[in-house]
Design an enzyme around this catalytic site. Structure first.
Site, mmCIF file in Angstrom:
data_model
loop_
_atom_site.group_PDB
_atom_site.id
_atom_site.type_symbol
_atom_site.label_atom_id
_atom_site.label_comp_id
_atom_site.label_asym_id
_atom_site.label_seq_id
_atom_site.Cartn_x
_atom_site.Cartn_y
_atom_site.Cartn_z
ATOM 1 N N SER A 117 38.952 32.339 38.208
ATOM 2 C CA SER A 117 38.013 32.897 39.194
ATOM 3 C C SER A 117 36.576 32.682 38.747
ATOM 4 O O SER A 117 36.273 32.650 37.548
ATOM 5 C CB SER A 117 38.286 34.399 39.295
ATOM 6 O OG SER A 117 37.248 35.048 39.980
ATOM 7 N N TYR A 141 38.656 42.606 35.484
ATOM 8 C CA TYR A 141 39.337 41.510 36.209
ATOM 9 C C TYR A 141 38.849 40.156 35.690
ATOM 10 O O TYR A 141 39.640 39.291 35.303
ATOM 11 C CB TYR A 141 39.087 41.644 37.723
ATOM 12 C CG TYR A 141 39.505 40.406 38.486
ATOM 13 C CD1 TYR A 141 40.851 40.082 38.628
ATOM 14 C CD2 TYR A 141 38.553 39.542 39.029
ATOM 15 C CE1 TYR A 141 41.239 38.928 39.302
ATOM 16 C CE2 TYR A 141 38.930 38.396 39.703
ATOM 17 C CZ TYR A 141 40.272 38.089 39.838
ATOM 18 O OH TYR A 141 40.646 36.938 40.489
ATOM 19 N N LYS A 145 40.828 37.139 33.342
ATOM 20 C CA LYS A 145 40.938 35.728 33.743
ATOM 21 C C LYS A 145 40.390 34.823 32.631
ATOM 22 O O LYS A 145 40.961 33.788 32.307
ATOM 23 C CB LYS A 145 40.183 35.485 35.059
ATOM 24 C CG LYS A 145 40.854 36.119 36.267
ATOM 25 C CD LYS A 145 42.102 35.346 36.657
ATOM 26 C CE LYS A 145 42.905 36.014 37.741
ATOM 27 N NZ LYS A 145 44.149 35.338 38.075
#
Ligand code: UFG
Length: 331
Positions: A117, A141, A145
């Site tokens: 991402s 988050y 990643k």
């Protein structure tokens, strides 16, 4: 090729599954259906309901078929939730991912294509963002990643695994059969369309005092079919690397709403709300690396076309997928 798609009942995984099958690949979908939709899994694919953290299930799956690659979409992906419950994100996005990698290693699966991402870049000042832009995630988050990309780098060096990380900017749009359904829905375009359909009283604009031309956040929206095609192109790569995936054009929240009003021919009520925690003012991709190295070109770069596809899908599926998602525990 024989591909295992984790998270293939989700938004991007289901579209990629469909496109892989359309291009003659053999696909097995592995999804625990806690967030995904069984109706989104292409009937031509083999389907296994289960969790990537289930080592026994993975062993069984890999012993039955010799996969050429794994496309790994299964993940938790809500930024605010990751801040309030980081444990869930480290477990699902890192620990469970490691379980998958270990099973791949034991069964000599040579390649993984990983859904990364733009969140790994945090809040960069200089636009557009290249793959070399400093990685500085601002929430769990994004951290998970980036952590998994690093795990892939070291596994690649030590064990010869080929790993491609695709760093998506803002995935959007729909195909005829497959669209975006999250519960809760936090993304801008689905929420604007829900307001157009009358399912929401208004669209909340999270902040209009950002340092952007109209004060609202700017994002680079990319059609899911273009994301799917990038995955398929990476199958021919024999190296470990990472690519940005975006169109290279930024649109503000207000521009998205105005474009949607044009597409739907409906005035959409809006409400200015406080900023949402952790939102960077602007995220725009430089995707020249994947263009040069793999010949990827976005086929659907126009925001209007992206929104039109999502609007058509929503009109045909006003309640999302037809039946409620089965909430089942993993094996
Ligand atoms: N927004 C609104 N109103 C809404 C929903 C969103 O104003 O109802 C705004 C957000 O504040 C943001 C922009 O619209 O400025 C886009 O928001 P999205 O939630 O659609 O997408 P994000 O840019 O927050 O999220 C995307 C991916 C995440 C990833 C993140 C990286 O969906 O997975 O980029 O920043 F982590």
């Amino acid at each position: 090729m024989k591909i295992l798609v984790t998270g293939g009942a989700g938004y991007i995984g289901s579209v990629t599954t469909q496109e892989l099958l359309n291009q003659g690949h053999e696909v097995t979908v592995l999804d625990h259906l806690k967030e995904g939709h069984p109706e989104a899994v292409d009937k031509r694919a083999d389907f296994i309901q289960g969790d990537i953290a289930d080592a026994t299930l993975l062993k069984k799956t890999f012993s039955k078929k010799s996969f050429d690659a794994v496309m790994h979409f299964a993940a938790s992906c809500l930024v605010p939730e990751s801040v309030s419950n980081p444990s869930l994100y480290y477990q699902n996005n890192v620990t469970a991912g490691l379980c998958l990698l270990e099973a791949m290693r034991e069964n000599q699966i040579p390649k993984i294509i990983f859904s990364s991402s733009c969140a790994i870049y945090g809040n960069p000042e200089k636009m557009p963002i290249t793959e070399e832009t400093h990685r500085s995630p601002t929430h769990p988050y994004g951290e998970t990643k980036w952590a998994f990309e690093n795990i892939l780098k070291w596994y690649s060096q030590a064990y010869g695994l080929k790993a491609v990380s695709l760093r998506y900017f803002n995935a959007a749009g729909a195909t005829e059969k497959l669209g975006e359904v999250h519960d809760p829905e936090t993304h801008l375009i689905p929420n604007v369309l829900k307001a157009a359909l009358g399912h929401l009283p208004h669209v909340e604009i999270y902040g209009n005092d950002y340092p952007t031309p109209d004060g609202t956040c700017v994002r680079d929206y990319i059609h899911i079919l273009d994301i799917a095609q990038a995955h398929i192109l990476t199958l021919k790569l024999e190296q470990t690397t990472a690519f940005n995936l975006g169109n290279g054009h930024g649109y503000s929240v207000k521009e998205v709403i105005q474009t949607t009003e044009r597409v739907c021919r409906i005035k959409i009520p809006t409400k200015i709300s406080p900023r949402r925690w952790g939102d960077p003012p602007s995220l725009i991709a430089n995707s020249q690396k994947i263009e040069k190295e793999l010949g990827w070109r976005p086929r659907y770069p126009a925001l209007e076309g992206i929104i039109t596809s999502a609007w058509k899908w929503l009109q045909n599926h006003p309640e999302g997928y037809s039946t409620k998602t089965q909430k089942t525990e993993a094996h």
